[in-house]
Design an enzyme around this catalytic site. Structure first.
Site, short mmCIF file in Angstrom:
data_model
loop_
_atom_site.label_atom_id
_atom_site.label_comp_id
_atom_site.label_asym_id
_atom_site.label_seq_id
_atom_site.Cartn_x
_atom_site.Cartn_y
_atom_site.Cartn_z
CD GLU A 128 -3.09 -0.86 0.00
OE1 GLU A 128 -2.71 -0.87 -0.93
OE2 GLU A 128 -4.40 -0.49 0.69
CB THR A 181 -5.12 5.86 -3.48
OG1 THR A 181 -5.97 4.62 -4.02
CG2 THR A 181 -5.10 5.91 -2.03
#
Length: 309
Positions: A128, A181
């Site tokens: 991530e 994101t």
């Protein structure tokens, strides 16, 4: 065991009020991955089917997660990886988390499970970090633990599994536009008004209590985001209409899935979830944007083993 094939689920993160701390796993969509052990301390990604993603392990979220895991393995062992990607990157349904979490869960199985689920989340968070610049766990945690999860703390990492009511269904629409994101995080305010923070804390507590008590009315009242959604929703066409008409059809509530552009709505019972699916489709047909819709029970298992040998 030398080879394992797993299913890595899509996930919904934030769950309205729980920015970076809450999430839940879906039964669909999801990726499949095959991992094999090799007698070298390295990671080789040999195949990616579905999307044009890097084979270089240091530039691939699954590769980075596995390299993090291998840094804490003493024996001379590594992994060969195949990725069959079904979750589109940038969809807001945990594409990078599925690859990262799936890889470390499979690797841990091949090694005889020396690591805890919390350890695996810590490794997967490095994927991530590569994808978004932040090592957040709100997608990773449900992918590994299954069901609904709460990240109580990041320092140290403390993940809590939350009971999932049996009749809870999710309907998720993915408009075929991309919201990165990293971009979605960039537009957020750096400071929050105290009154908004207090409102948000109350909703997080209410949502956790509602889930644990199977109190659908409390779940519905708590699915409110006073901080992030008002800013991010401007990036998603027809967001307000989808949310309003879904609730009119009986949905408990919902919001942006992760950083978007996907929108999720939770419902009590499959019949209501199907009504919400039809409404979402009708709205986006009118808007003229292509979309995928997923209807799913909450996946209580997380990453699942398909086969091993």
């Amino acid at each position: 065991m030398k080879e394992i094939r797993i299913f890595a689920p899509g996930t919904v993160a934030n769950v309205a009020c729980g920015f970076d701390v809450m999430g839940f796993a879906l039964d669909n969509p999801g990726d499949e991955m095959v991992l094999r052990t090799i007698p070298e301390k390295t990671v080789r990604i040999t195949k990616i089917d579905g999307f044009n993603l890097p084979l270089d392990a240091a530039k691939n979220v699954a590769g980075v997660a596995l390299l993090s895991l291998l840094s804490e393995v003493k024996e001379k062992v590594g992994f060969e990886v195949e990725i069959y990607k079904k979750i589109k990157p940038g969809s807001g349904i945990g594409s990078s988390a599925a690859s990262s979490a799936g890889a470390v869960v499979a690797a841990n199985k091949l090694l005889g499970e020396p690591f805890s689920k919390t350890d695996l989340a810590r490794f997967a968070m490095e994927g991530e970090r590569l994808a978004s610049g932040t090592a957040h766990a709100d997608n990773i945690a449900p992918a590994i633990f299954g069901g609904f999860t709460l990240v109580r703390s990041y320092q140290p990492l403390d993940i809590i599994s939350i009971d999932t009511p049996d009749e809870l269904y999710a309907t998720v629409i993915h408009p075929q536009i991309e919201v990165k994101t990293s971009d979605a995080r960039e537009i957020l305010k750096r400071n929050v008004l105290l009154k908004d923070a207090i409102r948000q804390w109350g909703n997080v507590g209410g949502l956790v209590a509602g889930l644990m008590k199977s109190d659908y009315d409390l779940i519905s009242r708590s699915l409110e985001d006073a901080i992030v959604e008002p800013i991010r929703s401007i990036l998603i066409p027809a967001f307000q209409e989808v949310k309003l008409k879904s609730k009119e059809a009986g949905a408990l509530g919902g919001g942006i899935s992760g950083s978007g552009p996907s929108i999720f709505m939770l419902s009590r019972g499959e019949a209501t979830a199907q009504k919400v699916k039809a409404i979402m489709a009708e709205i986006y047909d009118k808007v003229g944007i292509e979309y995928d819709i997923h209807l799913s029970k909450v996946n209580k298992e997380g990453v699942k083993i398909i086969s091993q040998k």
